[in-house]
Design a protein around this motif. Structure first.
Motif, PDB file in Angstrom:
ATOM      1  N   TYR A 254      35.268  34.042  42.397  1.00  0.00           N
ATOM      2  CA  TYR A 254      35.981  34.432  41.188  1.00  0.00           C
ATOM      3  C   TYR A 254      35.423  35.726  40.603  1.00  0.00           C
ATOM      4  O   TYR A 254      34.208  35.846  40.400  1.00  0.00           O
ATOM      5  CB  TYR A 254      35.864  33.349  40.113  1.00  0.00           C
ATOM      6  CG  TYR A 254      36.540  32.045  40.447  1.00  0.00           C
ATOM      7  CD1 TYR A 254      37.916  31.895  40.318  1.00  0.00           C
ATOM      8  CD2 TYR A 254      35.791  30.958  40.885  1.00  0.00           C
ATOM      9  CE1 TYR A 254      38.542  30.695  40.610  1.00  0.00           C
ATOM     10  CE2 TYR A 254      36.411  29.749  41.179  1.00  0.00           C
ATOM     11  CZ  TYR A 254      37.790  29.624  41.040  1.00  0.00           C
ATOM     12  OH  TYR A 254      38.402  28.435  41.342  1.00  0.00           O
ATOM     13  N   GLY A 260      38.968  37.478  31.223  1.00  0.00           N
ATOM     14  CA  GLY A 260      39.755  37.343  32.447  1.00  0.00           C
ATOM     15  C   GLY A 260      38.969  36.753  33.602  1.00  0.00           C
ATOM     16  O   GLY A 260      37.809  37.104  33.816  1.00  0.00           O
ATOM     17  N   SER A 262      39.720  35.932  37.792  1.00  0.00           N
ATOM     18  CA  SER A 262      40.658  36.080  38.909  1.00  0.00           C
ATOM     19  C   SER A 262      40.046  35.475  40.165  1.00  0.00           C
ATOM     20  O   SER A 262      38.883  35.741  40.483  1.00  0.00           O
ATOM     21  CB  SER A 262      40.971  37.557  39.176  1.00  0.00           C
ATOM     22  OG  SER A 262      41.519  38.186  38.042  1.00  0.00           O
ATOM     23  N   GLU A 263      40.813  34.670  40.874  1.00  0.00           N
ATOM     24  CA  GLU A 263      40.350  34.174  42.167  1.00  0.00           C
ATOM     25  C   GLU A 263      40.549  35.271  43.206  1.00  0.00           C
ATOM     26  O   GLU A 263      41.625  35.877  43.289  1.00  0.00           O
ATOM     27  CB  GLU A 263      41.106  32.918  42.581  1.00  0.00           C
ATOM     28  CG  GLU A 263      40.607  32.337  43.894  1.00  0.00           C
ATOM     29  CD  GLU A 263      41.303  31.052  44.296  1.00  0.00           C
ATOM     30  OE1 GLU A 263      41.153  30.634  45.460  1.00  0.00           O
ATOM     31  OE2 GLU A 263      41.995  30.450  43.436  1.00  0.00           O
TER      32      GLU A 263
END
Length: 289
Positions: A254, A260, A262-263
């Motif tokens: 991640y 924020g 995000s993968e």
């Protein structure tokens, strides 16, 4: 009730920056924390027991449980001692957060061997060595018939995944290796009840402040009362969640910064060319470029 009640966690590089925030949050969430930090400079030189002990003192003053450790995680023996101390002090080990790191930035043409070796050692070997000894312990428990619910959180970087940075060939290569190590370890250790994930954090630390071209961005003042998107404390809740016994996630990387998450996914096909027979240089010139 904290999300980490009853869990014993090792956090490397926990004397300052992101690691310090991890340690403080883990303790607030009920974990017993081994605060590991050699206490060296940005480049890994020197040693100082002060940073690790100061974090421990802060945790204990707030009613938490913690012990300081200054072993060098880039040493196989140092990592073994670190894992041993967690088990002997708190009776077990449930979480390993690999976070320790240094910088010795240089462009490839001018980088010397010591700059390469030091960064690879602290980052990549400094992840692999504690992981090895922790994994051996969890394997032993499983073989003895005990149920293990353990978690490893590694620290990759944007520099080694989605945002390569000139001047950081050693650092980027180590961080890319950590991302790959995470995926392999997740596959191997699932059978022993161990989940393995990684984060690629972006936050204000002494390392990011020293990164060429980025220091001014991270050093910018945030008006009082406004959300500080680069505060290192923004990173730790994700790590605490990944460390929790009821978290099902494994084999994930991640990116996390500010508000924020995000993968990330690894290498994947973006285009393919094929031939019915053997390749030739001329065919490749015409079709590949």
């Amino acid at each position: 009730m904290g999300t980490l009640d009853g869990r014993v966690a090792i956090i490397t590089g926990a004397g300052r920056g992101i690691g310090r925030e991890h340690a403080l949050l883990f303790a607030r969430e009920g974990a017993s924390v081994v605060v590991n930090d050699l206490g060296g400079g940005n480049d890994g030189s020197g040693a100082d027991s002060g940073p690790a002990q100061e974090v421990v003192d802060e945790i204990v003053a707030a009613g938490g449980k913690a012990v300081a450790n200054t072993d060098n995680v880039a040493s196989w023996d140092g990592a073994a001692n670190l894992v041993r101390e967690a088990i002997e002090t708190f009776g077990g080990l449930h979480v390993l957060v690999n976070n320790a790191g240094i910088l010795r930035d240089a462009f490839i043409a001018s980088m010397d061997e010591s700059q390469w070796d030091a960064v690879i050692a602290v980052h990549l070997k400094g992840h692999a060595a504690p992981l090895h000894h922790a994994a051996a312990y969890w394997k032993q428990l499983t073989k003895a018939g005990e149920t293990v619910s353990a978690s490893v959180i590694n620290t990759a970087s944007a520099s080694g995944t989605f945002m390569p940075n000139a001047g950081q060939a050693n650092y980027g290569a180590a961080k890319a290796g950590i991302a790959a190590l995470t995926l392999v370890a997740a596959d191997e250790l699932e059978r022993y009840g161990v989940r393995v994930n990684a984060i690629a954090p972006i936050a204000r630390t002494r390392l990011t402040l020293a990164t060429p071209g980025m220091g001014a961005l991270f050093a910018a003042e945030v008006p009082e009362g406004e959300f500080d998107a680069f505060a290192p404390s923004n990173i730790s809740p994700l790590v605490a969640r990944l460390a929790a016994a009821d978290c099902p996630l494994t084999g994930k990387v991640y990116a996390v910064q500010g508000g924020g998450i995000s993968e990330l996914a690894g290498w994947h096909d973006v285009s393919t060319i094929e031939t019915d027979g053997p390749w030739t240089v001329d065919i490749l010139r015409d079709r590949l470029g």
